[in-house]
Design an enzyme around this catalytic site. Structure first.
Site, short mmCIF file in Angstrom:
data_model
loop_
_atom_site.label_atom_id
_atom_site.label_comp_id
_atom_site.label_asym_id
_atom_site.label_seq_id
_atom_site.Cartn_x
_atom_site.Cartn_y
_atom_site.Cartn_z
N LYS A 48 0.82 -1.21 0.00
CA LYS A 48 0.00 0.00 0.00
C LYS A 48 0.86 1.27 0.00
O LYS A 48 0.36 2.35 -0.29
CB LYS A 48 -0.98 0.01 1.17
N ASP A 49 2.16 1.16 0.32
CA ASP A 49 3.07 2.31 0.28
C ASP A 49 3.70 2.52 -1.08
O ASP A 49 4.37 3.53 -1.32
CB ASP A 49 4.20 2.14 1.30
N ARG A 56 -8.41 8.29 4.16
CA ARG A 56 -9.33 7.22 3.73
C ARG A 56 -10.14 6.71 4.92
O ARG A 56 -11.37 6.55 4.83
CB ARG A 56 -8.52 6.07 3.11
N ARG A 57 -9.45 6.44 6.02
CA ARG A 57 -10.16 5.95 7.20
C ARG A 57 -11.08 7.01 7.78
O ARG A 57 -12.21 6.73 8.17
CB ARG A 57 -9.15 5.48 8.26
N ARG A 115 0.25 10.35 13.91
CA ARG A 115 1.29 9.60 13.22
C ARG A 115 2.03 8.76 14.25
O ARG A 115 1.72 8.79 15.43
CB ARG A 115 2.27 10.55 12.52
N ARG A 143 0.91 4.86 18.65
CA ARG A 143 -0.52 5.02 18.40
C ARG A 143 -1.36 4.38 19.51
O ARG A 143 -2.30 4.98 20.03
CB ARG A 143 -0.88 4.45 17.03
N CYS A 182 -1.10 7.40 -2.51
CA CYS A 182 -1.49 6.46 -1.46
C CYS A 182 -1.93 7.16 -0.18
O CYS A 182 -2.30 6.49 0.78
CB CYS A 182 -0.37 5.46 -1.19
#
Length: 326
Positions: free
Chosen positions: A88-89, A136-137, A158, A164, A251
């Site tokens: 995905k990166d 996106r989330r 981040r 997190r 992305c």
């Protein structure tokens, strides 16, 4: 197999990897698999990328390539023999002199919640603060909350997994959203308090999959690494990334996509590609899907993604993505 260009005297292959705990874990797993198929030891070469050192939000630094460029530079200079990326990166444009030799079997592509008091997403209290660095989330969580009468606030964050989850443990946030695959790969899947159904939040294109990349000229290594390729995973992520490219989105854009294979018993019959684009506040969304025969070629998978992207653009998707990647 012939000795590989750039390998050192011990015959060890050098695997370029980011330094994060997750990157090291998934690269270590790939290293073991490569040793199995080549009979050669693999040593990890840690490389720091711009995305690892920048403190800016991913949405601000563009996302595309920030975790990848330094690894690719090391490949092109012959400092490493191959590299492992989170797919995905990876930017959707593939350099001519590099090849993704293998896309192994995909991990769980879903997003998950790690919440205080082991809460599920729908049990979070009114006004709950949910941390994620992903537009996106944010878009999909806010859209779901809006349509189900939930009151949440998405908070940009981040940092690595420890950072997190630390926001939740420290009481600063009620929950954070993470990728199931990442937590599974570092052995922390038991900390998940809720799996977000792909009907609620579609993952990032390629989420849960890895890309093993090497120099195109290194034919022996390309052939050896290809033994780790999973054809079904590759066709699915090719369709997802083709859609992302056709939307001209990087992305870090608020684009979710998932191609899944629909089976009748043990026989895979069809592939369904679902995608969503939305504003981060969740007020405007374009969500579409298409189902058809499983593409038998790379070009077929690419066409499937492009066709669904064209339908989304016709419904106004471009205006929902903010700054588009070029």
């Amino acid at each position: 197999m012939n000795d590989t260009r750039g390998a050192n005297e011990t015959g060890a292959l050098r695997l370029g990897t980011r330094r994060s705990r997750l990157a090291m874990a998934q690269s270590g797993q790939v290293a073991e698999a490569v040793t199995r198929v080549t009979g050669r030891p693999v040593e990890l070469v840690e490389i720091t990328t711009y995305g690892d050192t920048s403190r800016e939000q991913l949405a601000q630094i563009g996302g595309t390539g920030v975790f990848v460029t330094a690894l690719r530079d090391a490949l092109l200079k012959g400092e490493v023999d191959f590299a492992v990326h989170s797919l995905k990166d990876l930017p959707t444009a593939q350099p001519d002199d590099l090849v993704v030799a293998a896309v192994p079997v995909r991990e769980d592509p879903r997003d998950v919640i790690v919440a205080r008091d082991a809460l599920k997403f729908t049990d979070l209290p009114s006004g709950a603060r949910i941390g994620t660095g992903s537009p996106r989330r944010m878009a999909q969580l806010n859209s779901y909350a809006r349509s189900h009468g939930l009151d949440i606030a998405t908070v940009p964050i981040r940092g690595n997994v420890d950072t997190r989850i630390g926001y939740v443990r420290g009481g600063e946030l009620d929950a954070v959203v993470l990728a199931a695959a990442g937590l599974n790969r570092i052995g922390r899947g038991d900390e998940v308090t809720d799996f977000l159904s792909v009907d609620t939040v579609l993952p990032a294109p390629g989420q849960g999959a890895l890309a093993i990349e090497c120099a195109a000229e290194n034919a022996d290594l390309v052939a050896a690494l290809a033994e780790l390729d999973d054809p079904f995973t590759r066709v699915a992520v090719t369709a997802e990334r083709s859609l992302l490219a056709a939307l001209e989105a990087g992305c870090s854009a608020p684009v979710g996509a998932l191609a899944d294979l629909l089976a009748d018993g043990q026989i895979v019959k069809e592939m369904r590609l679902r995608a969503v684009v939305g504003t981060t506040d969740g007020t405007r969304m374009v969500q579409l899907s298409t189902t058809g025969p499983v593409p038998e070629t790379h070009d077929g998978a690419m066409a499937l993604g492009r066709e669904l992207a064209a339908e989304m653009l016709a419904q106004g998707a471009a205006g929902l993505m903010g700054e588009r990647a070029h």
